[in-house]
Design a protein around this motif. Structure first.
Motif, PDB file in Angstrom:
ATOM      1  N   GLU A 130      -3.029 -16.528 145.990  1.00 29.41           N
ATOM      2  CA  GLU A 130      -1.773 -16.973 144.975  1.00 29.41           C
ATOM      3  C   GLU A 130      -2.009 -16.392 143.922  1.00 29.41           C
ATOM      4  N   ASP A 131      -2.987 -17.162 142.921  1.00 32.98           N
ATOM      5  CA  ASP A 131      -3.368 -17.379 141.457  1.00 32.98           C
ATOM      6  C   ASP A 131      -5.388 -16.524 141.578  1.00 32.98           C
ATOM      7  N   ILE A 132      -5.076 -15.757 140.845  1.00 30.01           N
ATOM      8  CA  ILE A 132      -6.912 -15.439 140.849  1.00 30.01           C
ATOM      9  C   ILE A 132      -6.907 -16.027 139.601  1.00 30.01           C
ATOM     10  N   ASP A 133      -6.422 -16.686 138.573  1.00 31.41           N
ATOM     11  CA  ASP A 133      -7.657 -16.679 137.821  1.00 31.41           C
ATOM     12  C   ASP A 133      -8.145 -17.704 138.543  1.00 31.41           C
ATOM     13  N   ALA A 134      -7.414 -18.728 139.402  1.00 27.27           N
ATOM     14  CA  ALA A 134      -7.972 -20.196 139.835  1.00 27.27           C
ATOM     15  C   ALA A 134      -9.070 -19.857 140.311  1.00 27.27           C
ATOM     16  N   ALA A 135      -8.783 -19.254 141.608  1.00 25.29           N
ATOM     17  CA  ALA A 135      -9.548 -18.471 142.220  1.00 25.29           C
ATOM     18  C   ALA A 135     -10.475 -17.580 142.054  1.00 25.29           C
ATOM     19  N   HIS A 136     -10.955 -17.089 140.400  1.00 25.77           N
ATOM     20  CA  HIS A 136     -12.050 -16.766 140.674  1.00 25.77           C
ATOM     21  C   HIS A 136     -12.491 -18.270 139.690  1.00 25.77           C
ATOM     22  N   ALA A 137     -11.980 -18.666 139.446  1.00 25.37           N
ATOM     23  CA  ALA A 137     -12.600 -20.301 138.794  1.00 25.37           C
ATOM     24  C   ALA A 137     -13.516 -20.529 139.665  1.00 25.37           C
ATOM     25  N   ARG A 138     -12.899 -21.415 140.631  1.00 29.38           N
ATOM     26  CA  ARG A 138     -13.632 -21.940 141.624  1.00 29.38           C
ATOM     27  C   ARG A 138     -14.080 -20.336 142.379  1.00 29.38           C
ATOM     28  N   ALA A 139     -14.725 -19.441 143.042  1.00 31.25           N
ATOM     29  CA  ALA A 139     -15.260 -18.761 143.629  1.00 31.25           C
ATOM     30  C   ALA A 139     -16.892 -19.131 142.399  1.00 31.25           C
ATOM     31  N   LEU A 140     -16.608 -19.295 141.342  1.00 26.97           N
ATOM     32  CA  LEU A 140     -17.937 -19.097 140.429  1.00 26.97           C
ATOM     33  C   LEU A 140     -18.278 -20.388 139.846  1.00 26.97           C
ATOM     34  N   ALA A 141     -17.446 -21.721 140.321  1.00 32.98           N
ATOM     35  CA  ALA A 141     -17.769 -22.693 140.170  1.00 32.98           C
ATOM     36  C   ALA A 141     -18.710 -23.354 141.762  1.00 32.98           C
ATOM     37  N   ALA A 142     -18.818 -22.579 142.559  1.00 33.20           N
ATOM     38  CA  ALA A 142     -18.764 -23.279 144.147  1.00 33.20           C
ATOM     39  C   ALA A 142     -20.065 -21.994 144.184  1.00 33.20           C
ATOM     40  N   GLY A 143     -20.715 -21.083 142.895  1.00 29.73           N
ATOM     41  CA  GLY A 143     -21.838 -20.219 142.880  1.00 29.73           C
ATOM     42  C   GLY A 143     -21.645 -19.041 142.918  1.00 29.73           C
ATOM     43  N   ALA A 144     -20.873 -18.262 143.035  1.00 30.03           N
ATOM     44  CA  ALA A 144     -20.703 -16.508 142.985  1.00 30.03           C
ATOM     45  C   ALA A 144     -20.487 -16.013 141.767  1.00 30.03           C
ATOM     46  N   VAL A 145     -21.446 -15.081 141.769  1.00 31.42           N
ATOM     47  CA  VAL A 145     -21.801 -14.134 140.832  1.00 31.42           C
ATOM     48  C   VAL A 145     -20.978 -13.185 140.315  1.00 31.42           C
ATOM     49  N   GLU A 146     -20.000 -13.512 139.097  1.00 34.45           N
ATOM     50  CA  GLU A 146     -18.986 -12.597 138.823  1.00 34.45           C
ATOM     51  C   GLU A 146     -19.749 -10.199 138.868  1.00 34.45           C
ATOM     52  N   ILE A 147     -18.977 -10.638 139.320  1.00 32.59           N
ATOM     53  CA  ILE A 147     -18.692  -8.850 138.784  1.00 32.59           C
ATOM     54  C   ILE A 147     -17.974  -8.531 137.897  1.00 32.59           C
ATOM     55  N   GLU A 148     -16.623  -8.320 138.038  1.00 32.54           N
ATOM     56  CA  GLU A 148     -15.495  -8.402 136.913  1.00 32.54           C
ATOM     57  C   GLU A 148     -14.738  -9.495 137.304  1.00 32.54           C
ATOM     58  N   ALA A 149     -14.396  -9.568 136.019  1.00 30.25           N
ATOM     59  CA  ALA A 149     -13.713 -10.700 135.665  1.00 30.25           C
ATOM     60  C   ALA A 149     -12.043 -10.574 135.492  1.00 30.25           C
ATOM     61  N   PRO A 150     -11.215 -11.331 136.625  1.00 24.96           N
ATOM     62  CA  PRO A 150      -9.597 -10.780 136.845  1.00 24.96           C
ATOM     63  C   PRO A 150      -9.126 -10.273 135.651  1.00 24.96           C
ATOM     64  N   VAL A 151      -9.134  -8.694 136.263  1.00 24.88           N
ATOM     65  CA  VAL A 151      -7.680  -7.935 135.406  1.00 24.88           C
ATOM     66  C   VAL A 151      -7.194  -7.314 136.123  1.00 24.88           C
ATOM     67  N   GLY A 152      -5.998  -7.049 135.404  1.00 23.33           N
ATOM     68  CA  GLY A 152      -4.991  -6.553 136.083  1.00 23.33           C
ATOM     69  C   GLY A 152      -5.161  -4.522 135.687  1.00 23.33           C
TER      70      GLY A 152
END
Length: 138
Positions: free
Chosen positions: A93-115
């Motif tokens: 529902e909210d890409i920014d919140a979901a992305h931040a939650r994944a990073l906080a859980a230990g994910a490695v960013e491949i691509e930040a939220p983008v349109g």
């Protein structure tokens, strides 16, 4: 005789459509997790999802609704996978919140939220097992 053939074709097509709809009712992705507890914790925290040990899966949505989806965790001993890490997408529902939650859980960013033109805002992360997860804002 022509009317009989049309009826037969219609019946065959209707039966085929029912089989396709039943097959499409369950969507599932199975990923191999070298460290099963770590992967379970990651997806629980990153996706705010409950793990069902009896199915070895996270369940998203409610069966048989269109949003029903299983993310199944498998260990390499029971599910040998030689194709490398998986890549799959999940709607959020909210890409920014979901992305931040994944990073906080230990994910490695491949691509930040983008349109991008013609598609929803999205991001990509890599989970602790090396799997790539595309997230799409719905």
């Amino acid at each position: 005789m022509h009317a009989v053939r049309e009826h037969d074709v219609a019946a065959v097509l209707a039966e085929h459509r029912e089989r396709l709809q039943a097959r499409a009712a369950i969507s599932q992705v199975t990923i191999v997790a070298d460290d099963l507890p770590k992967s379970i914790a990651f997806y629980r925290d990153a996706c705010d999802a409950a793990y069902h040990e009896e199915m070895s899966s996270f369940q998203f949505g409610t069966y048989p609704d269109d949003d029903f989806f299983l993310l199944t965790m498998a260990n390499p001993e029971s599910h040998p996978w030689h194709g490398g890490p998986a890549k799959f997408g999940l709607g959020v529902e909210d890409i920014d919140a979901a992305h931040a939650r994944a990073l906080a859980a230990g994910a490695v960013e491949i691509e930040a939220p983008v349109g991008r033109p013609g598609k929803p805002r999205s991001s990509t992360v890599r989970d602790p097992g090396g799997n790539h997860i595309d997230r799409y804002q719905g």
